[in-house]
Design an enzyme around this catalytic site. Structure first.
Site, PDB file in Angstrom:
ATOM      1  N   PRO A   2      37.204  44.995 -48.935  1.00  9.25           N
ATOM      2  CA  PRO A   2      36.175  44.881 -49.966  1.00  9.25           C
ATOM      3  C   PRO A   2      34.966  44.087 -49.471  1.00  9.25           C
ATOM      4  O   PRO A   2      35.121  43.075 -48.785  1.00  9.25           O
ATOM      5  CB  PRO A   2      36.895  44.147 -51.101  1.00  9.25           C
ATOM      6  CG  PRO A   2      38.340  44.408 -50.870  1.00  9.25           C
ATOM      7  CD  PRO A   2      38.503  44.481 -49.386  1.00  9.25           C
ATOM      8  N   GLU A   3      33.770  44.553 -49.824  1.00  6.05           N
ATOM      9  CA  GLU A   3      32.557  43.828 -49.451  1.00  6.05           C
ATOM     10  C   GLU A   3      32.214  42.820 -50.544  1.00  6.05           C
ATOM     11  O   GLU A   3      32.854  42.757 -51.596  1.00  6.05           O
ATOM     12  CB  GLU A   3      31.426  44.819 -49.182  1.00  6.05           C
ATOM     13  CG  GLU A   3      31.819  45.824 -48.089  1.00  6.05           C
ATOM     14  CD  GLU A   3      30.649  46.530 -47.430  1.00  6.05           C
ATOM     15  OE1 GLU A   3      29.527  45.989 -47.427  1.00  6.05           O
ATOM     16  OE2 GLU A   3      30.859  47.635 -46.892  1.00  6.05           O
ATOM     17  N   LYS A  52      33.116  37.050 -48.926  1.00  5.34           N
ATOM     18  CA  LYS A  52      34.337  37.794 -49.243  1.00  5.34           C
ATOM     19  C   LYS A  52      35.459  36.881 -49.727  1.00  5.34           C
ATOM     20  O   LYS A  52      36.632  37.259 -49.697  1.00  5.34           O
ATOM     21  CB  LYS A  52      34.777  38.596 -48.018  1.00  5.34           C
ATOM     22  CG  LYS A  52      33.733  39.621 -47.572  1.00  5.34           C
ATOM     23  CD  LYS A  52      34.185  40.407 -46.360  1.00  5.34           C
ATOM     24  CE  LYS A  52      33.110  41.402 -45.920  1.00  5.34           C
ATOM     25  NZ  LYS A  52      33.539  42.210 -44.759  1.00  5.34           N
ATOM     26  N   ARG A 121      30.859  27.171 -42.698  1.00  2.57           N
ATOM     27  CA  ARG A 121      31.105  28.151 -41.635  1.00  2.57           C
ATOM     28  C   ARG A 121      30.678  29.565 -42.006  1.00  2.57           C
ATOM     29  O   ARG A 121      30.686  30.457 -41.163  1.00  2.57           O
ATOM     30  CB  ARG A 121      32.573  28.144 -41.228  1.00  2.57           C
ATOM     31  CG  ARG A 121      33.560  28.665 -42.221  1.00  2.57           C
ATOM     32  CD  ARG A 121      34.948  28.713 -41.583  1.00  2.57           C
ATOM     33  NE  ARG A 121      35.961  29.231 -42.477  1.00  2.57           N
ATOM     34  CZ  ARG A 121      36.798  28.477 -43.188  1.00  2.57           C
ATOM     35  NH1 ARG A 121      36.705  27.153 -43.098  1.00  2.57           N
ATOM     36  NH2 ARG A 121      37.701  29.032 -43.978  1.00  2.57           N
ATOM     37  N   ASN A 162      30.934  47.000 -43.770  1.00  4.69           N
ATOM     38  CA  ASN A 162      30.582  48.168 -42.984  1.00  4.69           C
ATOM     39  C   ASN A 162      29.593  49.105 -43.670  1.00  4.69           C
ATOM     40  O   ASN A 162      28.700  49.666 -43.029  1.00  4.69           O
ATOM     41  CB  ASN A 162      31.866  48.941 -42.634  1.00  4.69           C
ATOM     42  CG  ASN A 162      31.827  49.498 -41.236  1.00  4.69           C
ATOM     43  OD1 ASN A 162      30.902  49.244 -40.480  1.00  4.69           O
ATOM     44  ND2 ASN A 162      32.836  50.280 -40.894  1.00  4.69           N
ATOM     45  N   ARG A 254      34.752  48.216 -35.354  1.00  3.13           N
ATOM     46  CA  ARG A 254      34.434  48.820 -36.653  1.00  3.13           C
ATOM     47  C   ARG A 254      33.581  50.052 -36.457  1.00  3.13           C
ATOM     48  O   ARG A 254      32.689  50.091 -35.605  1.00  3.13           O
ATOM     49  CB  ARG A 254      33.693  47.817 -37.555  1.00  3.13           C
ATOM     50  CG  ARG A 254      34.447  46.542 -37.835  1.00  3.13           C
ATOM     51  CD  ARG A 254      35.749  46.769 -38.608  1.00  3.13           C
ATOM     52  NE  ARG A 254      35.500  47.390 -39.905  1.00  3.13           N
ATOM     53  CZ  ARG A 254      35.185  46.719 -41.009  1.00  3.13           C
ATOM     54  NH1 ARG A 254      35.080  45.377 -40.969  1.00  3.13           N
ATOM     55  NH2 ARG A 254      34.995  47.341 -42.148  1.00  3.13           N
TER      56      ARG A 254
END
Length: 265
Positions: A2-3, A52, A121, A162, A254
């Protein structure tokens, strides 16, 4: 995976259904038993997303951190909920609805120090009001890595996956192999603004809408339940704008898609 828009949508749903009242939290699977016990019966003060990552802030400073990973999913049900089906890592029960979490990469208790470390981060999240796009720009402007890789690096930009990577580069005519140091500030500002808008639409609608209205016709989407895309999962098919076959490669493990005419090298 999931984005970011999916996590922000979940955070809004959990805020609406659970925040402001005690929540019963359990781990039918057993793997989150200790963590669930520390928040069970406490008031959920707020739910938020960062890239995410999903964060549930409970009274007393206890925080549940969830990363869905490739297979994680929440399924919501009205009360009363039936017996858990499958490997339910965490069950949350509110006043009118409940939700089951299955298959996450992470479901754990954080404290404020760990949340602060997570924020440090991660790069800026286009869906957060506190996002600073200059943080991402400073890394991109001096990088000798491809922009297609940089957009997927969560330390550079949080929440982009992606689909948004492929589609935003197409929308701005940027070849995915172009080095970050060769992206102009004007190009970055336009990409950032577009991501803010596109991901906000995704968070509201629950699906990604990336094709401009004037191009939203012709060949169907790559899946029956998805809106059309320009290049994502359209390898070998004609570009919706110029007709050139869409190309495909693998970048850092990817799948990557682009139009060689609309995104010249």
């Amino acid at each position: 995976m999931p984005e970011g828009h999916t996590l922000h949508r979940l955070a809004r749903e959990h805020q609406r259904h659970f925040a402001g009242a005690p929540v019963r939290v359990s781990s039918p699977q057993g793997r989150f038993d200790a963590g669930a016990a520390t928040v069970d019966g406490r008031v959920l003060e707020r739910a938020e997303a960062y890239g995410k990552h999903l964060l549930h802030h409970y009274e007393g400073g206890r925080i549940v951190h969830v990363h869905l990973g490739l297979y994680g999913k929440f399924t919501e049900s009205p009360l009363p909920m039936g017996d858990p089906v499958g490997q339910v890592r965490m069950r949350m029960t509110g006043t009118t609805v409940g939700t089951d979490l299955r298959g996450p990469t992470a479901c754990e208790i954080y404290d404020s120090t760990q949340v602060a470390a997570l924020a440090r981060r991660l790069g800026p999240d286009p869906l957060r009001a506190d996002a600073d796009p200059d943080r991402a720009w400073r890394r991109i402007a001096k990088s000798q890595s491809a922009i297609g890789a940089l957009l997927m690096d969560q330390a550079v930009l949080a929440g982009v996956g992606n689909v948004y990577r492929a589609e935003v580069l197409y929308r701005h005519g940027i070849h995915p192999d172009r080095l970050g140091a060769r992206i102009s500030r004007a190009e970055w500002d336009a990409v950032w603004a577009d991501l803010v808008e596109l991901m906000a639409v995704g968070a509201r609608a629950g699906v990604m809408h990336v094709v401009r209205p004037e191009h939203d016709h012709g060949a169907p989407s790559y899946a029956a339940d998805r809106p059309r895309t320009y290049v994502y999962r359209r390898a070998g098919e004609p570009c919706r704008v110029c007709g050139t076959p869409v190309l495909h490669t693998v970048m850092k493990g990817r799948n990557l898609f682009w139009c060689p005419t609309c995104q010249p090298s």
